[in-house]
Design an enzyme around this catalytic site. Structure first.
Site, PDB file in Angstrom:
ATOM      1  CG  ASP A   1      -1.955   0.911   1.242  1.00 37.89           C
ATOM      2  OD1 ASP A   1      -2.834   1.100   0.315  1.00 37.89           O
ATOM      3  OD2 ASP A   1      -1.917   1.838   2.351  1.00 37.89           O
TER       4      ASP A   1
ATOM      5  CD  GLU B   1      16.684  -2.474   4.539  1.00 36.47           C
ATOM      6  OE1 GLU B   1      15.471  -2.873   5.257  1.00 36.47           O
ATOM      7  OE2 GLU B   1      17.454  -1.773   4.508  1.00 36.47           O
TER       8      GLU B   1
HETATM    9  C1  NOJ Z   1      -4.413   2.839  -0.851  1.00 33.83           C
HETATM   10  C2  NOJ Z   1      -5.872   2.062  -0.412  1.00 33.83           C
HETATM   11  O1  NOJ Z   1      -5.919   1.358  -1.456  1.00 33.83           O
HETATM   12  C3  NOJ Z   1      -6.873   2.930  -0.192  1.00 33.83           C
HETATM   13  O2  NOJ Z   1      -8.016   2.152   0.097  1.00 33.83           O
HETATM   14  C4  NOJ Z   1      -6.287   3.504   1.172  1.00 33.83           C
HETATM   15  O3  NOJ Z   1      -7.093   4.594   1.670  1.00 33.83           O
HETATM   16  C5  NOJ Z   1      -5.066   4.212   1.129  1.00 33.83           C
HETATM   17  N1  NOJ Z   1      -4.053   3.487   0.281  1.00 33.83           N
HETATM   18  C6  NOJ Z   1      -4.507   4.678   2.689  1.00 33.83           C
HETATM   19  O4  NOJ Z   1      -4.170   3.502   2.997  1.00 33.83           O
END
Ligand code: NOJ
Length: 575
Positions: free
Chosen positions: A231, A279
């Site tokens: 993410d 890493e």
């Molecule tokens: C991307 C995720 O897909 C989304 O749903 C989220 O709100 C943001 N990153 C923050 O983690």
């Protein structure tokens, strides 16, 4: 679906019963895989509380195996107060009570593997929940403490520190800083959150943070998880000087997915992220000797400089990264060709496979997007007015699916995409849960419209999703789009996906990285994959003849004799 000739698939027996065709094997399965995204809250509810969960996923594994995908990616299922649908993690090694238990998660992992599928989880390394024990300790600690050094705490500006430390904006709207509650004196510090205030950003310059995430990766890899989606992969490292952004450098409230990438940006796409991925890559490789082999990563990286995705995929870094340009591309043959070419060229230089995606839990669904002129920012910008042409959107979404699944590389299918679901535009205000709705002062409705629970059957309430009222209401007309209804309907979008995925899995032409363009006239995108497969997509307004002697394998809408109508894609075996 009209076909000129029905070609028996390789795995069909004379009696018409199907045996399971082989899935991509070996260490590099992710180079060709089709990965199904499960937004767990909305997939299937096994416990009967109106919220999707692990028990629900387990009950639907036969459906996913039958659909013909190779792997599942499950959005965050960890313990969380759910301020952002689980992307606010309070404990990375525990499961949210509403989704199940760790024991159930372990059983699911095994069961997924028994079905011949792989499983990818979602790693959320940019921030934690504000209820994470680390943040609770940081809040309680004094400025300058080791507890605060895991995050970005800073004194405010202004006479009494009443102004945020800099001008950064949250992706969800408003300032990216919140002052620590409870501290009223002038020493009260502010903390950074590029997303909601409930999602404080971690400080990746801190070795303790790095060690903790290495341990989290091992925790899940040791349990057999085959890979991780990363993410906000472009956001982990910040300029420690935390300089102001000039006003002209940010737009849409710091939106990570809109706007142009900027060189030297203080929090997006900084060179320092690559050391972290080297890493992690070593950790993934350290599993090469195990039964399931080396593990993989797929990066969610929006705001990268031109050519930047390839930097994340250099040998020894991450393995794959979503190509979001593909879904942003206008419905136009030339634009689509340029987008595909750019991605393939950039990635071939580092030996990485392309990764195609048409939708996710963050984006306007393709049926709605293509049914409203292709505006992919609609839901994020608050401009979600105007009628959706569902018939046109569905037609184009089906064509886009065959285009995507014919391209070399891996592809992601977001739950409900295989049913041709549109966004739900008329959710009542009180039902909306996306933090964007609140943070934008009720101006932008946010992403709930693409997160409405799946319709499995015609049963009420919950259309087979749940015995209770679903956490977001489903339109009753979705009954027609349910899995049960579409299974019984030849030519349905579900049938199209099943057939496409089966062909993709059983025909050698779909493997490998080769693609050659074919000149098929204005408005027609045409390419071949080796000698055995051609894909044509008609972006023009006229019906065009298909190449003489070719055999139709599959088309996204009925053909007119051997002619390709507008907004239709076809897979051919050349004559
Ligand atoms: C991307 C995720 O897909 C989304 O749903 C989220 O709100 C943001 N990153 C923050 O983690």
């Amino acid at each position: 679906m009209k076909e000129r000739r029905r070609l028996p698939a390789a795995h069909e027996t004379a009696g018409g019963r199907t045996s399971r065709p082989a899935r991509p094997a070996g260490q590099d399965w992710w180079r060709h895989a089709v990965i199904y995204q499960i937004y767990i809250r909305s997939f299937a509810d096994g416990s009967g509380d109106g919220i999707g969960d692990i028990a629900g996923i387990r009950s639907r594994l036969p459906y996913l195996a039958e659909l013909g995908v190779d792997a599942l990616w499950i959005t965050p299922w960890y313990s969380s107060p759910m301020a952002d649908g689980g992307y606010d993690v309070a404990d990375h090694r525990a499961i949210a009570a509403e989704f199940g238990t760790l024991a159930e998660a372990e059983e699911l992992i095994e069961e997924v593997h028994r079905h011949g599928l792989r499983i990818v989880l979602d790693l959320v390394p940019n921030h934690t929940s504000d209820r994470h024990p680390w943040f609770a300790a940081a809040r309680a600690a004094r400025p300058g403490s080791v507890e605060r050094a895991r995050y970005w705490f800073r004194p405010g500006r202004g006479r009494d520190g009443e102004l945020p430390p800099n001008d950064w904006r949250s992706v969800f709207g408003g300032p990216a800083w919140t002052r620590v509650a409870g501290e009223t004196d002038t020493q009260a510090e502010w903390y950074l959150h590029l997303f909601a205030p409930e999602q404080p950003d971690l400080n990746w310059d801190n070795p303790e943070v790095r060690a903790e995430f290495a341990s989290i990766l091992r925790f899940w890899f040791d349990r057999g998880v085959d890979g991780m989606r990363v993410d906000v992969a472009h956001g982990l490292v910040k300029d420690p000087l935390l300089p102001d952004l000039a006003v002209d450098r940010h737009d849409l409230d710091g939106d990570e997915s809109g706007g142009k990438p900027v060189a030297g940006h203080p929090h997006w796409d900084r060179d320092g992220v690559h050391q972290i991925y080297r890493e992690w890559s070593a950790i993934a490789r350290s599993y090469a000797h195990t039964d399931r082999g080396a593990r993989m990563f797929v990066a969610e990286a929006w705001r990268v400089r031109p050519g930047g995705l390839a930097r994340y995929l250099r040998p020894g870094e991450l393995h794959t990264a979503f190509n979001f340009d593909f879904l942003k591309c206008p419905w136009d043959a030339e634009a689509m060709r340029a987008c595909i070419d750019d991605h393939l060229t950039a990635l071939s230089e580092v030996g990485a496979p392309a990764t195609w995606v048409l939708s996710s839990h963050d984006l306007t669904r393709p049926v709605t997007r293509y049914g409203t002129g292709g505006d992919w920012t609609r839901r994020r910008s608050g401009l979600d007015t105007g009628a959706v042409d569902i018939a046109l959107g569905t037609r184009r979404a089906r064509a886009a699916a065959l285009l995507m699944l014919a391209l070399p590389g891996s592809a992601y299918v977001y739950q409900g995409e295989e049913l041709g679901l549109p966004d739900v535009d008329d959710l009542p205000d009180h039902a909306l849960q996306d933090p964007i709705w609140r943070r934008s002062g009720h101006r932008v409705r946010g992403r709930d419209g693409c997160r409405v629970p799946l319709p499995w059957s015609g049963a009420e309430p919950g259309l087979g999703f749940s015995a209770a009222a679903p956490w977001l209401p489903q339109p009753s007309w979705w009954r027609r789009l349910s899995v049960r209804a579409q299974t019984a309907t030849p030519g349905s979008t579900l049938t199209l996906y099943r057939r496409a995925l089966r062909l993709r899995r059983t025909r050698a032409a779909f493997r490998g990285a080769s693609l050659h363009w074919i000149d098929a006239g204005d408005g027609i995108l045409a390419f071949g994959r080796g000698a055995g497969l051609e894909c044509l997509v008609n972006f023009s307004a006229r019906t065009v003849p298909l190449p003489g002697g070719s055999t139709v394998l599959l088309s996204s809408s009925p053909l007119e004799s051997h002619r390709l109508p507008p907004d239709t894609a076809v897979w051919l075996r050349p004559g």
